[in-house]
Design a protein around this motif. Structure first.
Motif, PDB file in Angstrom:
ATOM      1  N   SER A 313       0.845  -1.190   0.000  1.00 52.76           N
ATOM      2  CA  SER A 313       0.000   0.000   0.000  1.00 52.76           C
ATOM      3  C   SER A 313       0.888   1.251   0.000  1.00 52.76           C
ATOM      4  O   SER A 313       1.968   1.268   0.595  1.00 52.76           O
ATOM      5  CB  SER A 313      -0.920   0.011   1.217  1.00 52.76           C
ATOM      6  N   LEU A 314       0.441   2.274  -0.700  1.00 47.41           N
ATOM      7  CA  LEU A 314       1.197   3.517  -0.792  1.00 47.41           C
ATOM      8  C   LEU A 314       0.221   4.685  -0.702  1.00 47.41           C
ATOM      9  O   LEU A 314      -0.742   4.762  -1.469  1.00 47.41           O
ATOM     10  CB  LEU A 314       1.960   3.584  -2.121  1.00 47.41           C
ATOM     11  N   THR A 315       0.462   5.573   0.253  1.00 47.74           N
ATOM     12  CA  THR A 315      -0.394   6.744   0.447  1.00 47.74           C
ATOM     13  C   THR A 315       0.282   7.977  -0.141  1.00 47.74           C
ATOM     14  O   THR A 315       1.458   8.243   0.124  1.00 47.74           O
ATOM     15  CB  THR A 315      -0.688   6.967   1.934  1.00 47.74           C
ATOM     16  N   ILE A 316      -0.473   8.730  -0.943  1.00 48.21           N
ATOM     17  CA  ILE A 316       0.041   9.905  -1.643  1.00 48.21           C
ATOM     18  C   ILE A 316      -0.735  11.131  -1.175  1.00 48.21           C
ATOM     19  O   ILE A 316      -1.960  11.101  -1.076  1.00 48.21           O
ATOM     20  CB  ILE A 316      -0.123   9.744  -3.171  1.00 48.21           C
ATOM     21  N   ASN A 317       0.003  12.206  -0.927  1.00 47.19           N
ATOM     22  CA  ASN A 317      -0.645  13.467  -0.562  1.00 47.19           C
ATOM     23  C   ASN A 317       0.218  14.622  -1.065  1.00 47.19           C
ATOM     24  O   ASN A 317       1.443  14.486  -1.190  1.00 47.19           O
ATOM     25  CB  ASN A 317      -0.830  13.568   0.954  1.00 47.19           C
ATOM     26  N   PHE A 318      -0.410  15.753  -1.375  1.00 39.84           N
ATOM     27  CA  PHE A 318       0.333  16.919  -1.832  1.00 39.84           C
ATOM     28  C   PHE A 318      -0.549  18.162  -1.731  1.00 39.84           C
ATOM     29  O   PHE A 318      -1.767  18.082  -1.530  1.00 39.84           O
ATOM     30  CB  PHE A 318       0.838  16.744  -3.269  1.00 39.84           C
ATOM     31  N   VAL A 319       0.086  19.312  -1.870  1.00 41.61           N
ATOM     32  CA  VAL A 319      -0.595  20.610  -1.885  1.00 41.61           C
ATOM     33  C   VAL A 319      -0.520  21.147  -3.317  1.00 41.61           C
ATOM     34  O   VAL A 319       0.501  20.978  -3.994  1.00 41.61           O
ATOM     35  CB  VAL A 319       0.063  21.590  -0.903  1.00 41.61           C
ATOM     36  N   TYR A 320      -1.576  21.807  -3.762  1.00 38.03           N
ATOM     37  CA  TYR A 320      -1.590  22.300  -5.145  1.00 38.03           C
ATOM     38  C   TYR A 320      -2.219  23.687  -5.202  1.00 38.03           C
ATOM     39  O   TYR A 320      -3.018  24.079  -4.341  1.00 38.03           O
ATOM     40  CB  TYR A 320      -2.377  21.335  -6.047  1.00 38.03           C
ATOM     41  N   THR A 321      -1.817  24.436  -6.235  1.00 33.06           N
ATOM     42  CA  THR A 321      -2.441  25.733  -6.523  1.00 33.06           C
ATOM     43  C   THR A 321      -2.686  25.823  -8.023  1.00 33.06           C
ATOM     44  O   THR A 321      -1.916  25.283  -8.832  1.00 33.06           O
ATOM     45  CB  THR A 321      -1.522  26.905  -6.090  1.00 33.06           C
ATOM     46  N   ASN A 322      -3.768  26.498  -8.416  1.00 33.98           N
ATOM     47  CA  ASN A 322      -4.134  26.701  -9.826  1.00 33.98           C
ATOM     48  C   ASN A 322      -4.245  25.383 -10.584  1.00 33.98           C
ATOM     49  O   ASN A 322      -3.773  25.256 -11.719  1.00 33.98           O
ATOM     50  CB  ASN A 322      -3.129  27.614 -10.525  1.00 33.98           C
ATOM     51  N   ALA A 323      -4.863  24.378  -9.955  1.00 36.04           N
ATOM     52  CA  ALA A 323      -5.032  23.082 -10.624  1.00 36.04           C
ATOM     53  C   ALA A 323      -5.934  23.240 -11.846  1.00 36.04           C
ATOM     54  O   ALA A 323      -7.012  23.839 -11.755  1.00 36.04           O
ATOM     55  CB  ALA A 323      -5.640  22.063  -9.666  1.00 36.04           C
ATOM     56  N   PRO A 324      -5.537  22.703 -13.015  1.00 37.08           N
ATOM     57  CA  PRO A 324      -6.332  22.863 -14.231  1.00 37.08           C
ATOM     58  C   PRO A 324      -7.527  21.912 -14.303  1.00 37.08           C
ATOM     59  O   PRO A 324      -8.429  22.112 -15.112  1.00 37.08           O
ATOM     60  CB  PRO A 324      -5.331  22.568 -15.348  1.00 37.08           C
ATOM     61  N   THR A 325      -7.534  20.849 -13.485  1.00 43.80           N
ATOM     62  CA  THR A 325      -8.617  19.871 -13.502  1.00 43.80           C
ATOM     63  C   THR A 325      -8.953  19.488 -12.070  1.00 43.80           C
ATOM     64  O   THR A 325      -8.274  19.910 -11.125  1.00 43.80           O
ATOM     65  CB  THR A 325      -8.225  18.599 -14.276  1.00 43.80           C
ATOM     66  N   ASP A 326      -9.971  18.646 -11.914  1.00 39.95           N
ATOM     67  CA  ASP A 326     -10.360  18.183 -10.581  1.00 39.95           C
ATOM     68  C   ASP A 326      -9.771  16.817 -10.266  1.00 39.95           C
ATOM     69  O   ASP A 326     -10.136  16.201  -9.270  1.00 39.95           O
ATOM     70  CB  ASP A 326     -11.885  18.135 -10.457  1.00 39.95           C
ATOM     71  N   HIS A 327      -8.875  16.338 -11.110  1.00 39.43           N
ATOM     72  CA  HIS A 327      -8.289  15.012 -10.898  1.00 39.43           C
ATOM     73  C   HIS A 327      -6.800  15.064 -11.221  1.00 39.43           C
ATOM     74  O   HIS A 327      -6.298  16.039 -11.789  1.00 39.43           O
ATOM     75  CB  HIS A 327      -8.980  13.977 -11.792  1.00 39.43           C
ATOM     76  N   PHE A 328      -6.091  14.011 -10.843  1.00 40.09           N
ATOM     77  CA  PHE A 328      -4.667  13.918 -11.146  1.00 40.09           C
ATOM     78  C   PHE A 328      -4.340  12.477 -11.528  1.00 40.09           C
ATOM     79  O   PHE A 328      -5.082  11.543 -11.220  1.00 40.09           O
ATOM     80  CB  PHE A 328      -3.816  14.371  -9.957  1.00 40.09           C
ATOM     81  N   VAL A 329      -3.205  12.315 -12.198  1.00 41.28           N
ATOM     82  CA  VAL A 329      -2.755  11.006 -12.674  1.00 41.28           C
ATOM     83  C   VAL A 329      -1.474  10.631 -11.943  1.00 41.28           C
ATOM     84  O   VAL A 329      -0.600  11.483 -11.728  1.00 41.28           O
ATOM     85  CB  VAL A 329      -2.495  11.019 -14.191  1.00 41.28           C
ATOM     86  N   VAL A 330      -1.374   9.376 -11.531  1.00 39.25           N
ATOM     87  CA  VAL A 330      -0.165   8.852 -10.897  1.00 39.25           C
ATOM     88  C   VAL A 330       0.581   7.993 -11.911  1.00 39.25           C
ATOM     89  O   VAL A 330      -0.002   7.077 -12.508  1.00 39.25           O
ATOM     90  CB  VAL A 330      -0.502   8.018  -9.647  1.00 39.25           C
ATOM     91  N   TYR A 331       1.867   8.313 -12.131  1.00 42.44           N
ATOM     92  CA  TYR A 331       2.718   7.553 -13.040  1.00 42.44           C
ATOM     93  C   TYR A 331       3.837   6.885 -12.246  1.00 42.44           C
ATOM     94  O   TYR A 331       4.385   7.481 -11.307  1.00 42.44           O
ATOM     95  CB  TYR A 331       3.350   8.466 -14.098  1.00 42.44           C
ATOM     96  N   ASN A 332       4.192   5.653 -12.639  1.00 46.16           N
ATOM     97  CA  ASN A 332       5.292   4.968 -11.963  1.00 46.16           C
ATOM     98  C   ASN A 332       6.631   5.464 -12.492  1.00 46.16           C
ATOM     99  O   ASN A 332       6.691   6.400 -13.304  1.00 46.16           O
ATOM    100  CB  ASN A 332       5.149   3.445 -12.087  1.00 46.16           C
ATOM    101  N   SER A 333       7.731   4.835 -12.081  1.00 48.51           N
ATOM    102  CA  SER A 333       9.064   5.296 -12.453  1.00 48.51           C
ATOM    103  C   SER A 333       9.365   5.109 -13.925  1.00 48.51           C
ATOM    104  O   SER A 333      10.332   5.686 -14.433  1.00 48.51           O
ATOM    105  CB  SER A 333      10.123   4.568 -11.609  1.00 48.51           C
ATOM    106  N   LEU A 334       8.574   4.294 -14.635  1.00 44.46           N
ATOM    107  CA  LEU A 334       8.715   4.144 -16.085  1.00 44.46           C
ATOM    108  C   LEU A 334       7.788   5.087 -16.833  1.00 44.46           C
ATOM    109  O   LEU A 334       7.656   5.006 -18.040  1.00 44.46           O
ATOM    110  CB  LEU A 334       8.416   2.693 -16.502  1.00 44.46           C
ATOM    111  N   TYR A 335       7.165   5.981 -16.108  1.00 44.44           N
ATOM    112  CA  TYR A 335       6.164   6.922 -16.612  1.00 44.44           C
ATOM    113  C   TYR A 335       5.016   6.195 -17.310  1.00 44.44           C
ATOM    114  O   TYR A 335       4.560   6.569 -18.387  1.00 44.44           O
ATOM    115  CB  TYR A 335       6.776   7.970 -17.539  1.00 44.44           C
TER     116      TYR A 335
END
Length: 510
Positions: A313-335
């Protein structure tokens, strides 16, 4: 700008010239020089004293070839070491293999016929700024998808690179991750010279409808690397500079999601957050590149417990400003996309994050989709987890994760490897999209792809062929072999599994 390299009538090949010259009495210093050249190229030529190689074939200057050779050279060095052989062909990353023998030319016009991948890799490892491969004899053959394909010209070679999902020369030019181009620069396209005044114009030029990727740069050009201005004289110099971005202790994805940091010399832009971190900066050093720019900061990744699937399990969190959408994409180390998530759900826990390597560390990138120009990368220590071996058949089962979200597994084996039992299974929700209607309208698939149907694997080359192997009463979409490349209005995505593909359809297709 096309340059034709031809052998002069009556010229011997370099190998024959060396052989004949060595038979004469010359100075010892010249003998040592020629012996060095014999070691470099002697095994790639066949000749006799009586029959020189005539100029009956011509090599064509090829930027696309230099792109392929650099990626082949870089991948082989990273994977097998500089002195390794091609027992495991490094061309696998390119989705095709050269069919040998092939004839190439150096930047000075000297031609060389190469009999094997080992021979080509040996030449590449001994290149220098003064002596490097710059041209090839068209047509030549490649083996792709189990079939032979003839490459007749520069445009077809560029198209083959794009088909593999490998960055083309213009994409490498656009995404200069650890160095900056000094504008203006000039490009040649369709026989015309185009002046590019800034990075924005370069991005618009490469993304224009109908652009086929076949360009050349008018060299020399200048770049700024590590606060120094450097002059690049040709495509070899350019790719040597690109390779600088892959050296050192950091292994960063080659996605262009620029971030800016404040330095004593002013605001500096990096290709993405990973490169900024490699330069010693943190999320706290980020500043907007302009007043309206989106910024992701304070990205954290917290690894949890292992599960039987070999992930954790991996928990992700971050702070954002001026987000262009209401969602985000997670990419692994191989993109490669892991999944798409709502900003309102932060922090997000991925129950079964895959183990990408055994180095004890990993990193990911979060952004707001293709061409969003807003991303951040983070590295963390990975737990020591085991593995799980499941078949690729599509027999979906669904469960609820610890946040109440419905997760779809391709078959019960993957669900059990993730720690779920049959008592955890819930009804899978009907998809909110119609694949047949969305195909060709909302998105386009890059062919060929392979699809599983009635226990057999079929290769398809068009939408019509794909729909022949699709039964919507059984699965929500055809069971294709991943990864595949799919283009939406927002850009092109490489999907490594059906779940990531479905997530993007539900986001992009009304």
């Amino acid at each position: 700008m096309k340059k034709i390299f031809k052998k002069k009538e009556g010229d011997d090949s370099l190998g024959c010239l060396i052989k004949k010259t060595l038979s004469k009495k010359i100075a010892m210093g010249k003998i040592k020089f020629l012996l060095t050249m014999v070691l470099l190229v002697g095994t790639f030529y066949s000749c006799s004293d009586d029959n020189s190689i005539k100029g009956e074939t011509a090599t064509e200057h090829s930027v696309a070839l230099r792109t392929v050779l650099n990626k082949l050279k870089l991948e082989h060095t990273v994977t097998h070491g500089k002195n390794a052989t091609a027992a495991n062909p490094a061309a696998a990353m390119l989705c095709f293999d050269f069919v040998f023998p092939m004839t190439f030319s150096y930047n000075n016009g000297t031609t060389v016929t190469v009999a094997s991948l080992d021979g080509l890799l040996s030449i590449l490892q001994n290149e220098s700024p003064n002596m490097f491969l710059a041209g090839v004899v068209f047509p030549f053959e490649v083996q792709s998808g189990g079939a032979l394909q003839t490459i007749n010209n520069e445009q077809e070679l560029t198209a083959l690179i794009m088909q593999c999902g490998v960055p083309t020369f213009v994409e490498d030019l656009q995404h200069t991750f650890c160095f900056d181009l000094v504008f203006p620069i000039q490009l040649t396209y369709n026989g015309q010279v185009v002046t590019i005044n800034n990075q924005s114009e370069l991005m618009q030029f490469g993304d224009a409808p109908g652009f086929n990727g076949v360009i050349e740069v008018v060299f020399p050009i200048s770049v700024i690397y590590q606060n120094q201005t450097m002059v690049l004289n040709n495509t070899y110099d350019f790719y040597q500079m690109v390779n600088n971005c892959n050296q050192g202790s950091c292994n960063c994805p080659q996605n262009y999601e620029p971030v800016c940091v404040q330095t004593p010399n002013g605001i500096v832009e990096f290709g993405n957050m990973c490169f900024a971190q490699c330069a010693g900066y943190t999320q706290n050093n980020l500043v907007p590149c302009n007043s309206n720019q989106c910024v992701i900061s304070n990205l954290t990744t917290t690894a949890g417990n292992c599960n039987p699937a070999g992930g954790y399990s991996l928990t992700i969190n971050f702070v954002y400003t001026n987000a262009p959408t209401d969602h985000f994409v997670v990419y692994n180390s191989l993109y490669e996309p892991i999944g798409t998530y709502l900003l309102s759900d932060l922090p997000v826990t991925i129950d079964n994050y895959p183990i990408m390597n055994s180095s004890g560390a990993d990193f990911l990138t979060v952004d707001f989709g293709v061409n969003s120009n807003c991303s951040s990368s983070q590295q963390w220590s990975t737990p020591n987890c085991g593995g799980c071996n499941c078949t690729t058949e599509y027999n979906p089962v669904c469960v609820h994760d610890n946040q109440g979200n419905t997760i779809t597994f391709s078959n019960p084996c993957f669900a059990q490897c993730a720690g779920y039992t049959p008592t955890d299974y819930v009804n899978c929700l009907n998809p909110s999209y119609n694949f047949s209607q969305a195909l060709g309208n909302c998105f386009n698939i890059t062919y060929p792809v392979q699809v599983q149907y009635n226990g057999a694997v079929h290769t398809v080359n068009s939408d019509g062929e794909l729909l022949q192997y699709f039964n919507p009463n059984v699965t929500p979409m055809p069971v294709v072999s991943y990864p595949i490349v799919v283009s939406f209005a927002s850009g092109s995505y490489t999907f490594v599994n059906q779940q990531a593909f479905e997530n993007q359809i539900q986001i992009s297709c009304p």
